[in-house]
Design an enzyme around this catalytic site. Structure first.
Site, PDB file in Angstrom:
ATOM      1  CB  SER A 201      -0.912  -0.320   1.273  1.00 11.65           C
ATOM      2  OG  SER A 201      -1.982   0.718   1.121  1.00 11.65           O
ATOM      3  CD  GLU A 312      -5.877  -4.020  -3.849  1.00  6.56           C
ATOM      4  OE1 GLU A 312      -6.084  -3.534  -2.686  1.00  6.56           O
ATOM      5  OE2 GLU A 312      -4.869  -4.610  -4.226  1.00  6.56           O
ATOM      6  CG  HIS A 412      -5.900  -2.022   0.347  1.00  4.51           C
ATOM      7  ND1 HIS A 412      -5.078  -2.153  -0.831  1.00  4.51           N
ATOM      8  CD2 HIS A 412      -5.356  -0.973   1.254  1.00  4.51           C
ATOM      9  CE1 HIS A 412      -4.016  -1.574  -0.488  1.00  4.51           C
ATOM     10  NE2 HIS A 412      -4.058  -0.740   0.616  1.00  4.51           N
TER      11      HIS A 412
END
Length: 501
Positions: A201, A312, A412
């Protein structure tokens, strides 16, 4: 599992760690001076030396930060640790796991956690390095400054700086940690010439930016990015120093008129701002937009492994996104390009809205990171997609997705328990299929760090990525397979549009 004491020496002094299960762990090692008082909002300074043996048995404190809501999937996956969270502005510490601290020549993985530049720290249990170390890799995790303390740009900060720079203190912390690794990792059996820089990330975006930073050249020989990128970003070009300073003053709100000398004396909790500050053109670490650096082929030409998760967008698609998407594809300025890829019929629009979020914020930028790197550097590159939803406990106190949809899918950060083979840090109903996927995924990451090629083991033959529409990706799921990059036509269409959309 019995624990033995283990000792080593770094440039600042001697360390006492603990060895168990064939892995020695040294935690809470200072890699820079505490960034407090007059060192707040300055590039990291070298750590002080110490006399005698310094215990290295506990991670250092997390940076001062808010926490995600406790009923969020992000908290349950990343932050629901058994250890109590300790926070301090004095947070520049790292952790090292080694299978053979008395040996030498081992490959090194330096991993940067995510958290949107607002959350996270190197001591999170999901990033424990012991499982990876058992695969013959020295693992380093580190804590860097986040939020306003890590990213604030400000006119007075620029005025006092020899380069006229401000912002990017968190990425500068990473640079200092990489230099520490260069100088000290041999004390843990690691080879300073065999370092891979990895991140998830926001950490992946920092990896991307450091590939473009001249000051980081030669500090790592390979890069690995999970679920984010610093180029072709959904929010558009990086902020210039002038823009970043203006945003910094706005973010301070009522504190915007407070002189810098007084801002440095405020308690750090006063600077938990309701703002998303991030990497900018600071004038020191980064002087050219990272996208421009990659497009010109001036990035570090290192092997690269990148990818994203199937769902995601589940975490980040807001209520009302479906209506906004319908307007985009029916009457917006880019309707002709978007409509073929994001159908908005009653049965399709919810999935299209999540796909649009995923592909503009995550999959699209990561895919373009890989494509641009191959196109301009020719360096070997591999792309993956993680396609396995972890088994969430049915009684988990979990808020519904923000778009009102059902389930989070392969959300995510869902890959993190698998890439580090750390399933047991969460008491979820893991199956043997989960454990096998964790073994295979962690083995794959370890091979890339060791050999600069992830192929081998249980994987099907995984060709390097190229710039053609037929480029292939590894799908990490219950069934391992190699196939064309999913929804590549949508990604190609998005790449033709200006940012932000």
């Amino acid at each position: 599992m019995s624990t033995d004491q283990v000792r080593t020496r770094v440039a600042s002094g001697a360390l006492l760690g603990a060895s168990a299960g064939g892995v020695a762990a040294f935690r809470g090692i200072p890699y820079a001076a505490p960034p407090v008082g007059p060192l707040r909002w300055r590039p990291p300074a070298p750590p002080a030396a110490w006399d005698g043996d310094r215990p290295a048995l506990q991670p250092g404190p997390a940076p001062v930060q808010p926490q995600p809501p406790r009923n969020s999937i992000m908290w349950h996956t990343n932050f629901a640790d058994s250890r109590a969270l300790v926070m301090s502005e004095d947070c520049l510490y790292l952790n090292v796991w080694s299978p053979d601290p008395g040996g030498g020549g081992l490959p090194v993985l330096v991993f940067l956690q995510g958290g949107g530049n607002r959350f996270g720290h190197g001591g999170q249990e999901i990033h424990d390095g012991a499982s990876m170390a058992r695969r013959g890799v020295v693992v380093v995790t580190l804590t860097l400054r986040v939020g306003a303390l890590g990213y604030l740009a400000h006119p007075e900060l620029a005025a006092e700086d020899e380069h006229g720079a401000s912002g990017n203190y968190g990425p500068l912390d990473v640079l200092a940690a990489l230099r520490w690794v260069r100088e000290n990792i041999a004390a843990f059996g690691g080879d300073p010439d065999r370092v891979t820089l990895a991140g998830n990330s926001a950490g992946a975006a920092i990896v991307n930016h450091l590939m473009a930073a001249p000051a980081a050249r030669g500090l790592f020989r390979a890069a690995l990015g999970q679920s984010s990128a610093g180029i072709h970003r959904g929010e558009g070009a990086m902020a210039t120093q002038e823009e970043a300073q203006q945003e910094g003053v706005r973010a301070l709100g009522p504190l915007g008129a407070v002189p810098l000398e007084q801002l440095r004396r405020l308690p750090p909790v006063s600077l938990l701002l309701d703002a998303h500050l991030g990497v900018v053109l600071d004038g020191r670490l980064l002087t050219t937009d990272t996208t421009e650096v990659f497009e010109a082929g001036h990035q570090a030409a290192v092997p690269l492994l990148v990818g994203w998760n199937s769902d995601e967008g589940a975490l980040y698609t807001p209520a009302g996104a479906a209506d906004a998407l319908r307007e985009r594809v029916t009457s917006g300025p880019h309707a002709r390009v978007l409509a073929p890829h994001y159908p908005v019929g009653p049965a399709e629009i919810a999935a299209s809205a999540r796909a649009f979020t995923s592909e503009t914020r995550f999959g699209g930028p990561v895919w373009r990171w890989a494509r641009t790197h191959v196109d301009t550097s020719g360096a070997p590159t591999w792309v993956y997609r993680f396609d396995h939803a972890p088994p969430l406990p049915p009684d988990l106190d979990l808020a519904p997705p923000p778009d009102g949809g059902t389930g989070y899918g392969v959300f995510h950060t869902a890959e993190l328990p698998y890439t580090g083979d750390n399933l047991d840090c969460r008491r979820w109903p893991w199956t043997e299929a989960d454990r096998e996927l964790a073994r295979v995924t962690a083995d794959t990451w370890a091979r890339f760090v060791t050999d600069l090629d992830p192929n081998g083991g249980a994987l099907p033959a995984w060709p390097g990525f190229d710039t053609t529409p037929e480029a292939r990706a590894l799908v990490l799921g219950t069934r391992l397979r190699v196939e064309p990059v999913p929804r590549v036509a949508a990604l190609e269409a998005l790449a033709t549009l200006p940012r932000p959309l």
